[in-house]
Design an enzyme around this catalytic site. Structure first.
Site, PDB file in Angstrom:
ATOM      1  N   ARG A  90      28.865  20.024 -49.795  1.00 19.72           N
ATOM      2  CA  ARG A  90      27.763  19.184 -50.365  1.00 19.72           C
ATOM      3  C   ARG A  90      28.077  18.232 -51.011  1.00 19.72           C
ATOM      4  O   ARG A  90      27.255  17.416 -51.027  1.00 19.72           O
ATOM      5  CB  ARG A  90      27.160  20.458 -51.176  1.00 19.72           C
ATOM      6  CG  ARG A  90      26.484  21.353 -50.565  1.00 19.72           C
ATOM      7  CD  ARG A  90      26.145  22.934 -51.250  1.00 19.72           C
ATOM      8  NE  ARG A  90      25.431  22.783 -52.558  1.00 19.72           N
ATOM      9  CZ  ARG A  90      25.423  23.601 -53.318  1.00 19.72           C
ATOM     10  NH1 ARG A  90      26.161  24.568 -53.072  1.00 19.72           N
ATOM     11  NH2 ARG A  90      24.860  23.407 -54.573  1.00 19.72           N
TER      12      ARG A  90
ATOM     13  N   ARG B 281      16.961  13.083 -50.213  1.00 20.63           N
ATOM     14  CA  ARG B 281      18.573  12.941 -50.122  1.00 20.63           C
ATOM     15  C   ARG B 281      18.929  11.934 -48.961  1.00 20.63           C
ATOM     16  O   ARG B 281      20.010  12.045 -49.110  1.00 20.63           O
ATOM     17  CB  ARG B 281      18.675  14.438 -49.663  1.00 20.63           C
ATOM     18  CG  ARG B 281      18.878  15.375 -50.978  1.00 20.63           C
ATOM     19  CD  ARG B 281      19.420  16.636 -50.330  1.00 20.63           C
ATOM     20  NE  ARG B 281      20.335  17.409 -51.151  1.00 20.63           N
ATOM     21  CZ  ARG B 281      19.866  18.219 -51.942  1.00 20.63           C
ATOM     22  NH1 ARG B 281      18.761  18.544 -52.192  1.00 20.63           N
ATOM     23  NH2 ARG B 281      20.861  18.920 -52.737  1.00 20.63           N
TER      24      ARG B 281
ATOM     25  N   ARG C  85      24.315  31.986 -55.757  1.00 21.53           N
ATOM     26  CA  ARG C  85      23.760  31.393 -54.711  1.00 21.53           C
ATOM     27  C   ARG C  85      25.006  31.631 -53.498  1.00 21.53           C
ATOM     28  O   ARG C  85      25.982  31.356 -53.619  1.00 21.53           O
ATOM     29  CB  ARG C  85      23.223  30.079 -54.507  1.00 21.53           C
ATOM     30  CG  ARG C  85      22.030  29.938 -55.416  1.00 21.53           C
ATOM     31  CD  ARG C  85      21.445  28.702 -55.640  1.00 21.53           C
ATOM     32  NE  ARG C  85      21.905  27.365 -54.831  1.00 21.53           N
ATOM     33  CZ  ARG C  85      21.803  26.543 -55.095  1.00 21.53           C
ATOM     34  NH1 ARG C  85      21.143  25.758 -56.297  1.00 21.53           N
ATOM     35  NH2 ARG C  85      22.071  25.312 -54.133  1.00 21.53           N
TER      36      ARG C  85
ATOM     37  N   ARG D 164      28.197  29.508 -61.807  1.00 23.28           N
ATOM     38  CA  ARG D 164      26.537  29.392 -62.086  1.00 23.28           C
ATOM     39  C   ARG D 164      25.870  30.852 -61.559  1.00 23.28           C
ATOM     40  O   ARG D 164      26.504  31.195 -60.430  1.00 23.28           O
ATOM     41  CB  ARG D 164      25.837  28.294 -61.005  1.00 23.28           C
ATOM     42  CG  ARG D 164      24.379  28.589 -61.265  1.00 23.28           C
ATOM     43  CD  ARG D 164      23.712  27.458 -60.470  1.00 23.28           C
ATOM     44  NE  ARG D 164      24.241  26.973 -59.037  1.00 23.28           N
ATOM     45  CZ  ARG D 164      23.625  25.832 -58.570  1.00 23.28           C
ATOM     46  NH1 ARG D 164      23.036  24.975 -59.161  1.00 23.28           N
ATOM     47  NH2 ARG D 164      24.137  25.631 -57.315  1.00 23.28           N
TER      48      ARG D 164
ATOM     49  N   LYS E 225      20.564  18.953 -62.270  1.00 21.40           N
ATOM     50  CA  LYS E 225      19.189  18.521 -61.864  1.00 21.40           C
ATOM     51  C   LYS E 225      18.328  19.438 -62.222  1.00 21.40           C
ATOM     52  O   LYS E 225      17.350  19.262 -62.879  1.00 21.40           O
ATOM     53  CB  LYS E 225      19.276  17.960 -60.403  1.00 21.40           C
ATOM     54  CG  LYS E 225      20.145  17.086 -59.883  1.00 21.40           C
ATOM     55  CD  LYS E 225      20.006  16.694 -58.574  1.00 21.40           C
ATOM     56  CE  LYS E 225      20.333  17.832 -57.458  1.00 21.40           C
ATOM     57  NZ  LYS E 225      21.680  18.237 -57.709  1.00 21.40           N
TER      58      LYS E 225
HETATM   59  P1  AP5 Z   1      21.986  22.994 -62.134  1.00 16.58           P
HETATM   60  O1  AP5 Z   1      21.154  22.566 -63.048  1.00 16.58           O
HETATM   61  O2  AP5 Z   1      21.752  24.285 -61.344  1.00 16.58           O
HETATM   62  O3  AP5 Z   1      22.752  22.046 -61.021  1.00 16.58           O
HETATM   63  P2  AP5 Z   1      21.905  21.401 -59.754  1.00 16.58           P
HETATM   64  O4  AP5 Z   1      22.160  19.728 -60.058  1.00 16.58           O
HETATM   65  O5  AP5 Z   1      20.412  21.487 -59.840  1.00 16.58           O
HETATM   66  O6  AP5 Z   1      22.763  21.746 -58.671  1.00 16.58           O
HETATM   67  P3  AP5 Z   1      22.314  22.238 -57.376  1.00 16.58           P
HETATM   68  O7  AP5 Z   1      23.496  23.188 -56.667  1.00 16.58           O
HETATM   69  O8  AP5 Z   1      20.829  23.124 -57.442  1.00 16.58           O
HETATM   70  O9  AP5 Z   1      21.844  21.147 -56.628  1.00 16.58           O
HETATM   71  P4  AP5 Z   1      22.051  21.002 -54.953  1.00 16.58           P
HETATM   72  O10 AP5 Z   1      21.555  19.579 -54.965  1.00 16.58           O
HETATM   73  O11 AP5 Z   1      23.570  21.196 -54.128  1.00 16.58           O
HETATM   74  O12 AP5 Z   1      21.184  22.196 -54.459  1.00 16.58           O
HETATM   75  P5  AP5 Z   1      19.683  22.040 -53.995  1.00 16.58           P
HETATM   76  O13 AP5 Z   1      19.082  23.525 -54.572  1.00 16.58           O
HETATM   77  O14 AP5 Z   1      18.791  21.234 -54.490  1.00 16.58           O
HETATM   78  O15 AP5 Z   1      23.504  23.408 -62.866  1.00 16.58           O
HETATM   79  C1  AP5 Z   1      24.452  23.713 -62.236  1.00 16.58           C
HETATM   80  C2  AP5 Z   1      25.483  24.662 -63.115  1.00 16.58           C
HETATM   81  O16 AP5 Z   1      25.942  24.090 -64.305  1.00 16.58           O
HETATM   82  C3  AP5 Z   1      24.527  25.814 -63.913  1.00 16.58           C
HETATM   83  O17 AP5 Z   1      25.451  26.982 -63.981  1.00 16.58           O
HETATM   84  C4  AP5 Z   1      24.258  24.992 -65.198  1.00 16.58           C
HETATM   85  O18 AP5 Z   1      24.065  26.125 -66.509  1.00 16.58           O
HETATM   86  C5  AP5 Z   1      25.547  24.376 -65.639  1.00 16.58           C
HETATM   87  N1  AP5 Z   1      25.160  23.224 -66.247  1.00 16.58           N
HETATM   88  C6  AP5 Z   1      24.031  22.573 -66.408  1.00 16.58           C
HETATM   89  N2  AP5 Z   1      24.005  21.501 -66.906  1.00 16.58           N
HETATM   90  C7  AP5 Z   1      25.357  21.548 -67.565  1.00 16.58           C
HETATM   91  C8  AP5 Z   1      26.026  20.835 -68.549  1.00 16.58           C
HETATM   92  N3  AP5 Z   1      25.412  19.513 -69.316  1.00 16.58           N
HETATM   93  N4  AP5 Z   1      27.209  21.317 -68.955  1.00 16.58           N
HETATM   94  C9  AP5 Z   1      27.893  22.006 -68.404  1.00 16.58           C
HETATM   95  N5  AP5 Z   1      27.272  22.973 -67.288  1.00 16.58           N
HETATM   96  C10 AP5 Z   1      25.964  22.666 -67.275  1.00 16.58           C
HETATM   97  O19 AP5 Z   1      19.724  22.362 -52.381  1.00 16.58           O
HETATM   98  C11 AP5 Z   1      20.386  23.167 -51.802  1.00 16.58           C
HETATM   99  C12 AP5 Z   1      20.493  23.105 -50.287  1.00 16.58           C
HETATM  100  O20 AP5 Z   1      18.877  22.974 -49.649  1.00 16.58           O
HETATM  101  C13 AP5 Z   1      21.073  21.658 -49.829  1.00 16.58           C
HETATM  102  O21 AP5 Z   1      22.437  21.926 -49.718  1.00 16.58           O
HETATM  103  C14 AP5 Z   1      20.386  21.538 -48.465  1.00 16.58           C
HETATM  104  O22 AP5 Z   1      21.101  22.295 -47.479  1.00 16.58           O
HETATM  105  C15 AP5 Z   1      18.962  22.105 -48.630  1.00 16.58           C
HETATM  106  N6  AP5 Z   1      18.232  21.027 -49.112  1.00 16.58           N
HETATM  107  C16 AP5 Z   1      17.310  20.649 -50.284  1.00 16.58           C
HETATM  108  N7  AP5 Z   1      16.853  19.678 -50.427  1.00 16.58           N
HETATM  109  C17 AP5 Z   1      16.992  19.069 -49.267  1.00 16.58           C
HETATM  110  C18 AP5 Z   1      16.500  17.854 -48.815  1.00 16.58           C
HETATM  111  N8  AP5 Z   1      15.700  17.154 -49.410  1.00 16.58           N
HETATM  112  N9  AP5 Z   1      17.243  17.180 -47.483  1.00 16.58           N
HETATM  113  C19 AP5 Z   1      17.753  18.092 -46.772  1.00 16.58           C
HETATM  114  N10 AP5 Z   1      18.306  19.333 -47.170  1.00 16.58           N
HETATM  115  C20 AP5 Z   1      17.976  19.747 -48.430  1.00 16.58           C
END
Ligand code: AP5
Length: 212
Positions: free
Chosen positions: A170, A88, A159, A126, A13
């Site tokens: 997650r 979410r 992270r 990552r 994402k």
């Molecule tokens: P990356 O692009 O970083 O993936 P991502 O989907 O953004 O992953 P996140 O871990 O950031 O998502 P998340 O939803 O768990 O975390 P968030 O920060 O939103 O890619 C991942 C890896 O894969 C990288 O190394 C990249 O290089 C690689 N990659 C990318 N594309 C690729 C491909 N095509 N092929 C191979 N490799 C690839 O949330 C974190 C925390 O915040 C949550 O757990 C929660 O506690 C809180 N939070 C955030 N938003 C909310 C909400 N709305 N409500 C409640 N809690 C929330």
């Protein structure tokens, strides 16, 4: 254009949303990034969110809705935005409808499909830049020079929630709370499912096609 990215942790994402935001010249609004900034700054929100995030749980809806409502009210979001990580839960989705006009005006929802087995490997390898937010992967997209960000030279880090136990939690939370959000948008005919497996450039092409 108002775009929402939905997908399991590590589905790409952030990687794809940053690129699309730069192409469309709209802000990339990542609730995960906003929370991590709050944690780094030691604000009250950050102090509340840090332990919840580290365990892979969701931060409470009322707090998230307040943060997003405030961010979307800023002038740069008036012409469109890309939301990454919000909504979410169904409560968040219903509230967002009210904020953006009941989802009727140019809302597109992209769901990145990546199987759970691929996720753990993506996440545990990552690395991110704590200064500019650039995202790397030690195998697929490594920085040019070991452990240093290509853009600003800061040391890239894992992270705190990128360990295997938190990732599995997650994933559970995603299937329980966020998959119903995708169904909610499917019923409104604004959901596009995009295969998130394959090289980053190919996934981006699929995203662009799904928006055409
Ligand atoms: P990356 O692009 O970083 O993936 P991502 O989907 O953004 O992953 P996140 O871990 O950031 O998502 P998340 O939803 O768990 O975390 P968030 O920060 O939103 O890619 C991942 C890896 O894969 C990288 O190394 C990249 O290089 C690689 N990659 C990318 N594309 C690729 C491909 N095509 N092929 C191979 N490799 C690839 O949330 C974190 C925390 O915040 C949550 O757990 C929660 O506690 C809180 N939070 C955030 N938003 C909310 C909400 N709305 N409500 C409640 N809690 C929330």
């Amino acid at each position: 254009m108002k775009i929402i990215f939905i997908g399991p942790p590590g589905s790409g994402k952030g990687t794809q949303a940053k690129r699309l935001a730069s192409r469309l010249e709209v802000p990339h609004i990542s609730t995960g990034d906003m929370l991590r900034e709050a944690v780094a700054e030691g604000t009250e929100v950050g102090r509340k969110a840090a332990p919840i995030m580290a365990l892979g749980h969701l931060v409470p809806d009322d707090l998230m809705i307040e943060i997003v409502d405030e961010r979307l009210a800023k002038a740069d979001a008036a012409k469109g935005f890309i939301l990454d990580g919000f909504p979410r839960t169904l409560v968040q989705a219903e509230k967002l409808d009210r904020i953006v006009g009941n989802g009727k005006i140019g809302l597109r929802v992209l769901q990145l499909l990546v199987p759970d087995e691929a996720i753990v490997r993506r996440i545990t390898l990552r690395r991110t830049c704590p200064q500019c937010g650039a995202i790397y992967h030690l195998e697929n997209q490594p920085p040019a020079s070991d452990s240093v960000c290509d853009r600003d030279g800061a040391e890239v880090i894992a992270r705190p929630d990128d360990n295997e136990t938190a990732v599995r939690k997650r994933l559970d939370v995603f299937h329980r709370d966020t998959v119903p959000v995708a169904s909610y948008y499917k019923a409104k005919s604004v959901l596009r499912e995009v295969d998130g497996v394959g090289p980053v450039d190919e996934v981006f092409e699929r995203i662009e096609k799904s928006l055409a």
